[in-house]
Structures are given as structure tokens and as C-alpha cells.
Design an enzyme around this catalytic site. Structure first.
Site, PDB file in Angstrom:
ATOM      1  N   HIS A 145     -10.002  29.971  27.673  1.00  0.00           N
ATOM      2  CA  HIS A 145      -9.489  30.623  26.462  1.00  0.00           C
ATOM      3  C   HIS A 145      -8.016  30.965  26.661  1.00  0.00           C
ATOM      4  O   HIS A 145      -7.661  31.788  27.505  1.00  0.00           O
ATOM      5  CB  HIS A 145     -10.283  31.897  26.171  1.00  0.00           C
ATOM      6  N   SER A 191      -5.695  32.578  19.610  1.00  0.00           N
ATOM      7  CA  SER A 191      -6.983  33.240  19.413  1.00  0.00           C
ATOM      8  C   SER A 191      -7.062  33.832  18.001  1.00  0.00           C
ATOM      9  O   SER A 191      -6.952  33.089  17.024  1.00  0.00           O
ATOM     10  CB  SER A 191      -7.193  34.291  20.502  1.00  0.00           C
ATOM     11  N   ASP A 197     -14.211  26.829  26.445  1.00  0.00           N
ATOM     12  CA  ASP A 197     -13.742  28.169  26.072  1.00  0.00           C
ATOM     13  C   ASP A 197     -14.903  29.167  26.168  1.00  0.00           C
ATOM     14  O   ASP A 197     -15.902  29.024  25.453  1.00  0.00           O
ATOM     15  CB  ASP A 197     -13.189  28.138  24.643  1.00  0.00           C
TER      16      ASP A 197
END
Length: 325
Positions: free
Chosen positions: A295, A138, A267
Site C-alpha cells: 500500500h 490512498s 495491497d
């Protein structure tokens, strides 16, 4: 290694939330390093299976996501997977994310590559015979991609993996304002506001950024938080300026080391606009764009017999690169 989630695991939110809610780990032995940065601040690094000065054991350097830490399941999972394949591993917590408040008024952000650069360089100096690999998740993935693009051939890293990278930060900030994505935004913002309150305990923050302490709770989305704090404390003109300069997608053509980008079309933190196309990347980059995975999920198998595909895929990629050399 084909990614094959069962029907229920094809849901983006199940993929995203399953591991944080249900994944369990044995106790993982760690050694904690207090790494001093060039500006006098520090970060805490958590080592698993710490190598030594004469060892050629490959080292996996990890970078977590926004408000993440050693307790993030994707960190513990890949550490254990790396251990099975003969790697040492170390997580560099971003400033203030290990549970200890950092010393400066500023914290970390998606485009801040300097701390990671210093830490990687230090590991390379200490263990010159060890091959170094890196994985970012991320926010950490966006930062890592930007870093290796800046470094080009000068990086001591052999290969890198970026998972669920928000490579267009303004697009992602807009997405997090909408629908169920606001659920994730609210969780992250709660932690960010708490961290900012701690800054007010230690520093003259109103003087530094012009925000009254009582107004912290009024910051309701990433745009507002980054406009009020992240951009100002880090020398950006605005949240948009921060997003524009820090988004990794524009830097991908400059990457020269083998790099795997793993991303899911579903996502919930971003739209498919974030996903790079062939013309956006250098020849060194491999794209694995999956229909499902949420995610930082990528859990194969079934709800009751999950297979943590992501951990295995990352380590397999590194092994493949070592065999090519």
C-alpha cells in the site's frame, strides 16, 4: 521504468512499512498557505518551490491519504522528485491534517471533492499560464478520481495519478477487519478517534451525531467509526450509503484527462476486487497493476539499496503528457 523489487521487498508488509520506518529526508523548504474555503473553514497548503504569477512552471498538486500529512514519506519523496524535473509542488492538507484543528464539526472523507475543487480552481486562477497536475494517494487517490470524473473536461488539470486508491470503500473496510490488516486499521483508528475527541472539545458533538464522548473508544473498526461519525456529520444515511456514493470505481468511465492508476495486487488494505478492469475505465486511463508494491509502497531495488520507484514514475508520467501536447 520497470518495477523490480528484490526478494525481501516482494513482501506486501515490507513494501507498506519500509518508507514510514526507514526513509530519511533532508530538510525541505516549504511556504505555508492558509486557504479559506467557501464554508468559512480552512485548509493548510504546503508549497515547495513556490511559483510566481508570471511563471509557467508546472505545478504538482498533492492529496495525501487517511490521517496523512506533509510528514508522510510519499509526499516528501514526490516533492523532491518533482523539483528535480522542474515542477513546483503543493500539498493540500485535508481538514485538520496539518496539525491545526479545522473550524467546523465535520472533517474530510473519501468522497469529499469540494475542498480540492476550490483549491485547484484557486491555483488555476492565480497561475493561469502554469500547467497543473495532480497526484492522490490512498484516500486522496479515491477522492481525486471522483473529482476528475465529476469535472470531466472542465477540470484545469492536465493529467492525474492515483496511487493505491480504495475504489470500493466497503470492500476495503471489510478487508481491514481481517488478519494482519487489522494492524493498519488500529493505527489509523487511533488517530481518527483522537481527532474526534478534539471535535468534542470544540463542538456540541453529542447533539450533532448522538454519540457520547465516552463511546468514541468503543468504535473498533472503520464500519463503526464511519457509521457513528463520518456518515452522520456529512449527511449520509449510513456507512454503507457513504461507501456506496463515495467509491471511485463507478466513476472511472467519466474521466477525460490522461490519468494513471498505480495499484498493487498485494495491497494489504484491500482485495483485488477493487482493481478496475478494461471495461470499467475510460480511454483516458492507463492502468499499471503490479504484482507487488503493498500500500503506497512500490519500492524497487533492495532492502539496503532501495529505489523509490513510485516518485520517479509519477513525475515521468507528467513529463510524458507534457511532451505529447
Amino acid at each position: 521504468m520497470k518495477f523490480q523489487p528484490s526478494f525481501l521487498l516482494k513482501n506486501r508488509h515490507v513494501q507498506t512499512l519500509y518508507a514510514p520506518l526507514f526513509r530519511k529526508f533532508p530538510k525541505i523548504e516549504i511556504d505555508i498557505e492558509n486557504f479559506t474555503l467557501s464554508d468559512g473553514d480552512f485548509v493548510e497548503a504546503y508549497w515547495h518551490k513556490l511559483t510566481n504569477h508570471t511563471n509557467t512552471t508546472p505545478i504538482l498538486i498533492l492529496f495525501h491519504g487517511l490521517t496523512g500529512s506533509f510528514d508522510s514519506p510519499y509526499i516528501k519523496g514526490v516533492m523532491l522528485a518533482a523539483e528535480k524535473k522542474g515542477f513546483s509542488s503543493v500539498l493540500m492538507h485535508f481538514r485538520g491534517c496539518s496539525g491545526k484543528d479545522n473550524l467546523k464539526p465535520r472533517s474530510y472523507h473519501s468522497g469529499d471533492t469540494q475542498d480540492a475543487r476550490e483549491f485547484i480552481a484557486s491555483i488555476h486562477k492565480r497561475y493561469p499560464k502554469a500547467k497543473l497536475f495532480a497526484a492522490g494517494y490512498s484516500l486522496g487517490a479515491n477522492m481525486l478520481l471522483k473529482l476528475i470524473a465529476e469535472e470531466k473536461d472542465k477540470t484545469p488539470l492536465t493529467a492525474a495519478v492515483a496511487v493505491s486508491a480504495p475504489m470500493l470503500l466497503d470492500v476495503c473496510a471489510n478487508k481491514m477487519r481481517k488478519g494482519f490488516s487489522k494492524f493498519y486499521q488500529n493505527i489509523l483508528l487511533k488517530d481518527l478517534r483522537l481527532a474526534l475527541h478534539k471535535k468534542y472539545d470544540a463542538h456540541p458533538m453529542k447533539k450533532l451525531i448522538g454519540l457520547k464522548r465516552e463511546d468514541i473508544e468503543k468504535l473498533k473498526d472503520f464500519w463503526e467509526f464511519d457509521e457513528a461519525y463520518t456518515a452522520k456529520i456529512n449527511g449520509f444515511q449510513s456507512a454503507q450509503d457513504y461507501y456506496t456514493k463515495s467509491s471511485a470505481k463507478q466513476y472511472l468511465k467519466a474521466i477525460t484527462i490522461p490519468t494513471l492508476i498505480i495499484h498493487a495486487k498485494d495491497d494489504p488494505f484491500m482485495t483485488q476486487e477493487v482493481i478496475p478492469k478494461k471495461e470499467d475505465i475510460s480511454k483516458a486511463i492507463s492502468l499499471e497493476i503490479l504484482d507487488h508494491g503493498g500500500h503506497v509502497g512500490f519500492i524497487s531495488g533492495s532492502l539496503f539499496s532501495p529505489i523509490y520507484w513510485l516518485d520517479k514514475r509519477i513525475v515521468t508520467f507528467y513529463k510524458e503528457q507534457m511532451e505529447k501536447q
